[in-house]
Design a protein around this motif. Sequence first.
Motif, PDB file in Angstrom:
ATOM      1  N   ALA A 108       0.871  -1.186   0.000  1.00 42.65           N
ATOM      2  CA  ALA A 108       0.000   0.000   0.000  1.00 42.65           C
ATOM      3  C   ALA A 108       0.905   1.232   0.000  1.00 42.65           C
ATOM      4  CB  ALA A 108      -0.883   0.008   1.243  1.00 42.65           C
ATOM      5  N   PRO A 109       0.545   2.226  -0.770  1.00 44.95           N
ATOM      6  CA  PRO A 109      -0.659   2.390  -1.597  1.00 44.95           C
ATOM      7  C   PRO A 109      -0.474   1.938  -3.048  1.00 44.95           C
ATOM      8  CG  PRO A 109       0.475   4.475  -1.481  1.00 44.95           C
ATOM      9  CD  PRO A 109       1.304   3.511  -0.685  1.00 44.95           C
ATOM     10  N   HIS A 110       0.677   1.312  -3.374  1.00 43.72           N
ATOM     11  CA  HIS A 110       0.961   0.976  -4.776  1.00 43.72           C
ATOM     12  C   HIS A 110      -0.085   0.036  -5.355  1.00 43.72           C
ATOM     13  CE1 HIS A 110       2.935  -1.356  -8.035  1.00 43.72           C
ATOM     14  NE2 HIS A 110       3.408  -0.169  -8.370  1.00 43.72           N
ATOM     15  N   ASP A 111      -0.416  -1.044  -4.614  1.00 40.54           N
ATOM     16  CA  ASP A 111      -1.385  -2.017  -5.125  1.00 40.54           C
ATOM     17  C   ASP A 111      -2.817  -1.692  -4.683  1.00 40.54           C
ATOM     18  OD1 ASP A 111       0.471  -3.995  -6.432  1.00 40.54           O
ATOM     19  OD2 ASP A 111       1.279  -4.032  -4.393  1.00 40.54           O
ATOM     20  N   LEU A 112      -2.970  -1.243  -3.466  1.00 38.13           N
ATOM     21  CA  LEU A 112      -4.263  -0.810  -2.934  1.00 38.13           C
ATOM     22  C   LEU A 112      -4.003   0.308  -1.927  1.00 38.13           C
ATOM     23  CD1 LEU A 112      -6.392  -3.988  -2.034  1.00 38.13           C
ATOM     24  CD2 LEU A 112      -7.010  -2.215  -3.677  1.00 38.13           C
ATOM     25  N   ALA A 113      -4.704   1.410  -2.071  1.00 35.93           N
ATOM     26  CA  ALA A 113      -4.660   2.469  -1.066  1.00 35.93           C
ATOM     27  C   ALA A 113      -5.718   2.172  -0.001  1.00 35.93           C
ATOM     28  CB  ALA A 113      -4.913   3.830  -1.703  1.00 35.93           C
ATOM     29  N   VAL A 114      -5.398   2.423   1.256  1.00 31.36           N
ATOM     30  CA  VAL A 114      -6.307   2.088   2.359  1.00 31.36           C
ATOM     31  C   VAL A 114      -6.436   3.283   3.293  1.00 31.36           C
ATOM     32  CG1 VAL A 114      -6.785   0.499   4.262  1.00 31.36           C
ATOM     33  CG2 VAL A 114      -5.551  -0.324   2.231  1.00 31.36           C
ATOM     34  N   ILE A 115      -7.693   3.602   3.663  1.00 27.26           N
ATOM     35  CA  ILE A 115      -7.953   4.668   4.635  1.00 27.26           C
ATOM     36  C   ILE A 115      -8.890   4.134   5.711  1.00 27.26           C
ATOM     37  CG2 ILE A 115      -9.843   5.596   3.202  1.00 27.26           C
ATOM     38  CD1 ILE A 115      -9.133   8.383   4.322  1.00 27.26           C
ATOM     39  N   GLY A 116      -8.560   4.401   6.970  1.00 27.12           N
ATOM     40  CA  GLY A 116      -9.367   3.931   8.087  1.00 27.12           C
ATOM     41  C   GLY A 116     -10.135   5.060   8.758  1.00 27.12           C
ATOM     42  N   VAL A 117     -10.555   4.796   9.995  1.00 28.30           N
ATOM     43  CA  VAL A 117     -11.289   5.777  10.806  1.00 28.30           C
ATOM     44  C   VAL A 117     -10.861   5.597  12.265  1.00 28.30           C
ATOM     45  CG1 VAL A 117     -13.545   6.622  11.558  1.00 28.30           C
ATOM     46  CG2 VAL A 117     -13.295   5.589   9.293  1.00 28.30           C
ATOM     47  N   ASP A 118     -10.585   6.670  12.958  1.00 32.10           N
ATOM     48  CA  ASP A 118     -10.415   6.727  14.417  1.00 32.10           C
ATOM     49  C   ASP A 118      -9.007   7.074  14.889  1.00 32.10           C
ATOM     50  OD1 ASP A 118     -13.072   6.205  15.018  1.00 32.10           O
ATOM     51  OD2 ASP A 118     -12.746   4.029  15.111  1.00 32.10           O
TER      52      ASP A 118
ATOM     53  N   PRO B 294     -31.918  21.032  19.017  1.00 36.97           N
ATOM     54  CA  PRO B 294     -31.869  21.065  17.550  1.00 36.97           C
ATOM     55  C   PRO B 294     -32.252  19.719  16.943  1.00 36.97           C
ATOM     56  CG  PRO B 294     -29.861  21.972  18.525  1.00 36.97           C
ATOM     57  CD  PRO B 294     -30.615  21.305  19.624  1.00 36.97           C
ATOM     58  N   ALA B 295     -32.806  19.768  15.748  1.00 35.21           N
ATOM     59  CA  ALA B 295     -33.168  18.532  15.044  1.00 35.21           C
ATOM     60  C   ALA B 295     -31.977  17.942  14.303  1.00 35.21           C
ATOM     61  CB  ALA B 295     -34.308  18.807  14.054  1.00 35.21           C
ATOM     62  N   HIS B 296     -30.999  18.768  13.968  1.00 39.48           N
ATOM     63  CA  HIS B 296     -29.859  18.277  13.194  1.00 39.48           C
ATOM     64  C   HIS B 296     -28.854  17.567  14.098  1.00 39.48           C
ATOM     65  CE1 HIS B 296     -27.346  21.507  14.865  1.00 39.48           C
ATOM     66  NE2 HIS B 296     -28.331  22.329  14.598  1.00 39.48           N
ATOM     67  N   PRO B 297     -28.023  16.687  13.530  1.00 35.31           N
ATOM     68  CA  PRO B 297     -27.015  15.985  14.335  1.00 35.31           C
ATOM     69  C   PRO B 297     -25.984  16.945  14.918  1.00 35.31           C
ATOM     70  CG  PRO B 297     -27.338  14.888  12.217  1.00 35.31           C
ATOM     71  CD  PRO B 297     -28.049  16.203  12.137  1.00 35.31           C
ATOM     72  N   ILE B 298     -25.291  16.477  15.945  1.00 35.71           N
ATOM     73  CA  ILE B 298     -24.216  17.246  16.562  1.00 35.71           C
ATOM     74  C   ILE B 298     -23.084  17.419  15.555  1.00 35.71           C
ATOM     75  CG2 ILE B 298     -22.415  17.117  18.349  1.00 35.71           C
ATOM     76  CD1 ILE B 298     -24.580  15.512  19.982  1.00 35.71           C
ATOM     77  N   GLN B 299     -22.529  18.629  15.508  1.00 38.80           N
ATOM     78  CA  GLN B 299     -21.428  18.893  14.599  1.00 38.80           C
ATOM     79  C   GLN B 299     -20.201  18.087  15.023  1.00 38.80           C
ATOM     80  OE1 GLN B 299     -21.713  20.795  11.700  1.00 38.80           O
ATOM     81  NE2 GLN B 299     -23.841  20.559  12.345  1.00 38.80           N
ATOM     82  N   ASP B 300     -19.683  17.310  14.103  1.00 40.63           N
ATOM     83  CA  ASP B 300     -18.554  16.420  14.365  1.00 40.63           C
ATOM     84  C   ASP B 300     -17.414  16.788  13.424  1.00 40.63           C
ATOM     85  OD1 ASP B 300     -16.787  14.364  14.826  1.00 40.63           O
ATOM     86  OD2 ASP B 300     -18.092  12.785  14.067  1.00 40.63           O
ATOM     87  N   PRO B 301     -16.517  17.692  13.821  1.00 43.19           N
ATOM     88  CA  PRO B 301     -15.422  18.094  12.931  1.00 43.19           C
ATOM     89  C   PRO B 301     -14.563  16.884  12.545  1.00 43.19           C
ATOM     90  CG  PRO B 301     -15.550  19.530  14.861  1.00 43.19           C
ATOM     91  CD  PRO B 301     -16.451  18.369  15.133  1.00 43.19           C
ATOM     92  N   LEU B 302     -14.360  16.723  11.256  1.00 45.28           N
ATOM     93  CA  LEU B 302     -13.549  15.611  10.750  1.00 45.28           C
ATOM     94  C   LEU B 302     -12.304  16.144  10.058  1.00 45.28           C
ATOM     95  CD1 LEU B 302     -16.365  13.465   9.039  1.00 45.28           C
ATOM     96  CD2 LEU B 302     -15.417  13.135  11.325  1.00 45.28           C
ATOM     97  N   ARG B 303     -11.226  15.385  10.166  1.00 39.96           N
ATOM     98  CA  ARG B 303     -10.041  15.704   9.382  1.00 39.96           C
ATOM     99  C   ARG B 303      -9.368  14.397   8.977  1.00 39.96           C
ATOM    100  NH1 ARG B 303      -5.226  15.346  12.311  1.00 39.96           N
ATOM    101  NH2 ARG B 303      -5.528  15.103  14.580  1.00 39.96           N
ATOM    102  N   VAL B 304      -8.667  14.432   7.879  1.00 35.87           N
ATOM    103  CA  VAL B 304      -7.944  13.247   7.411  1.00 35.87           C
ATOM    104  C   VAL B 304      -6.486  13.390   7.809  1.00 35.87           C
ATOM    105  CG1 VAL B 304      -7.218  11.901   5.424  1.00 35.87           C
ATOM    106  CG2 VAL B 304      -9.535  12.873   5.486  1.00 35.87           C
ATOM    107  N   HIS B 305      -6.005  12.424   8.578  1.00 32.76           N
ATOM    108  CA  HIS B 305      -4.583  12.388   8.936  1.00 32.76           C
ATOM    109  C   HIS B 305      -3.869  11.551   7.877  1.00 32.76           C
ATOM    110  CE1 HIS B 305      -1.453  12.224  12.390  1.00 32.76           C
ATOM    111  NE2 HIS B 305      -0.878  12.241  11.215  1.00 32.76           N
ATOM    112  N   THR B 306      -3.167  12.239   6.997  1.00 33.51           N
ATOM    113  CA  THR B 306      -2.525  11.572   5.863  1.00 33.51           C
ATOM    114  C   THR B 306      -1.213  10.935   6.289  1.00 33.51           C
ATOM    115  OG1 THR B 306      -3.496  13.166   4.345  1.00 33.51           O
ATOM    116  CG2 THR B 306      -1.623  11.913   3.542  1.00 33.51           C
ATOM    117  N   ARG B 307      -1.110   9.622   5.989  1.00 28.12           N
ATOM    118  CA  ARG B 307       0.139   8.902   6.229  1.00 28.12           C
ATOM    119  C   ARG B 307       0.485   8.116   4.967  1.00 28.12           C
ATOM    120  NH1 ARG B 307      -2.403   7.593  11.521  1.00 28.12           N
ATOM    121  NH2 ARG B 307      -1.555   9.028  13.107  1.00 28.12           N
ATOM    122  N   GLY B 308       1.124   6.982   5.122  1.00 29.13           N
ATOM    123  CA  GLY B 308       1.668   6.318   3.939  1.00 29.13           C
ATOM    124  C   GLY B 308       0.771   5.329   3.230  1.00 29.13           C
TER     125      GLY B 308
END
Length: 334
Positions: free
Chosen positions: A268-278, A318-332
Motif C-alpha cells: 500500500a498504496p501501490h497495489d491498494l490504497a487504504v484509509i481507516g477511521v479513528d 436542535p433537530a440536526h445531528p451534533i457537529q462532528d469536525p472531521l479531518r484526514v490524517h494523511t500517512r503512507g
Amino acid sequence: MAESNGRRATSGDVAREAGVSRATVSYVLNDNPNQKIPEATRRRVWDAATRLGYAPSAAARTLRTGRSDIVLGLLPHWPIQHVLGRLIQQLTNAFAEHELTFLVHSSAQPTRPLREIWKSVTPAAVLALHDFPESEADAMRAAGTEVVMAVHGSAHAGTRPPLVSEEPIGAAQARYLANSHRRLGYAYPDLAGLGVLAQPRLEGVRKACIELGLPEPDVRIIPLGPEGAAEGVKAWLAAEPPVTGICAFNDDVALAVLVAMQSLGLRAPHDLAVIGVDDIPGAATAQPPLTTVVRDIDAIARGLARRVVDALDRKQTPAHPIQDPLRVHTRGSA
C-alpha cells in the motif's frame, strides 16, 4: 475518614462530629439559600463531612432536587476498545460538568435484562449508543425517566433521528481517495452489532461515489484475521475494473487489510490504497502508517451532554445531528 467499622457515614454522624443539628448539616451541605448559617459553622460542618467521608445518598439528592442525577448510558455488545473507551471517559467528564453522573451498562451477555437495570437506578435520562424498542423508551418515561435518547437514532421508520451522523465519515474517506482512484471498495466489519455504524458510513461512501461519478463501491466483509481479509483483497484486485482504493469501516479493519496485503506480497498504496477511521494508537506504527479519518470525541461528548441537559431543562433541542469536525490524517497507506 469513613466509619472504622465499615458503616457508611450518615448526616447524623456529621452532626455529632460538628456539634450541630442534622437540620444544620442539611442546610449547609445542600447550600440552602434561605438559611443564614454563620461561616464558622459552615466550615465546621464541611470539615466534619470530609473527615468522615460523608456523601449524600442518591435517594437523598433525588428527594432534594426532584430528580435523579444519574444519566444511564446503554452500550451495545461492542468491544470496548480505544475509541469507545475514550468516548465513555469524555461523556463522564462532560456530564460531571453539569453535576450529573454517567453510569454505563453494557448489553454484553450474560447480563441482566435492560428493564431491571433502569428500574433499579431510576435515572433522570437514558443515553443509548444503540437502537432499542420504542415500547422500552415509553416504559422508561412512564416510570419517571425524563429523557430517553439514542445516539444513532432508530432503525424503525425513523422514529428517533440520530444525534451523531456517521455518513460524513464515509463521504470523507471516498472524497479523499477519489483524488487518485476511480474504483473504490468498502471493507465492512465482520460483526453484526456494528451495523448501526457501518451501514451509514457505507451509505456516505455510496453517496459520495454518485456525486463524483464513480461506480458503486465494491463491498466486502473483512474479518480481523489475515486469512479471511486476504480473500477480500483478492476479490477487489480481480474485479473489473479492479478496485484500487479501500475505505475501511475503522482502523482495526484497515489494519487487517494491510496485514492481508503483506501476506500476499502486495504494497500500500501501490497495489491498494487504504484509509481507516479513528486514528487508534496502532495506526501510526502500521506498515505503512495508516491514513485515517480523525473525529473530535470531546466535541461529540460535550454535544451529547448538552442535548441531554437541555432536554432535562425543557429547552428545545436542535433537530440536526451534533457537529462532528472531521479531518484526514494523511500517512503512507493512501
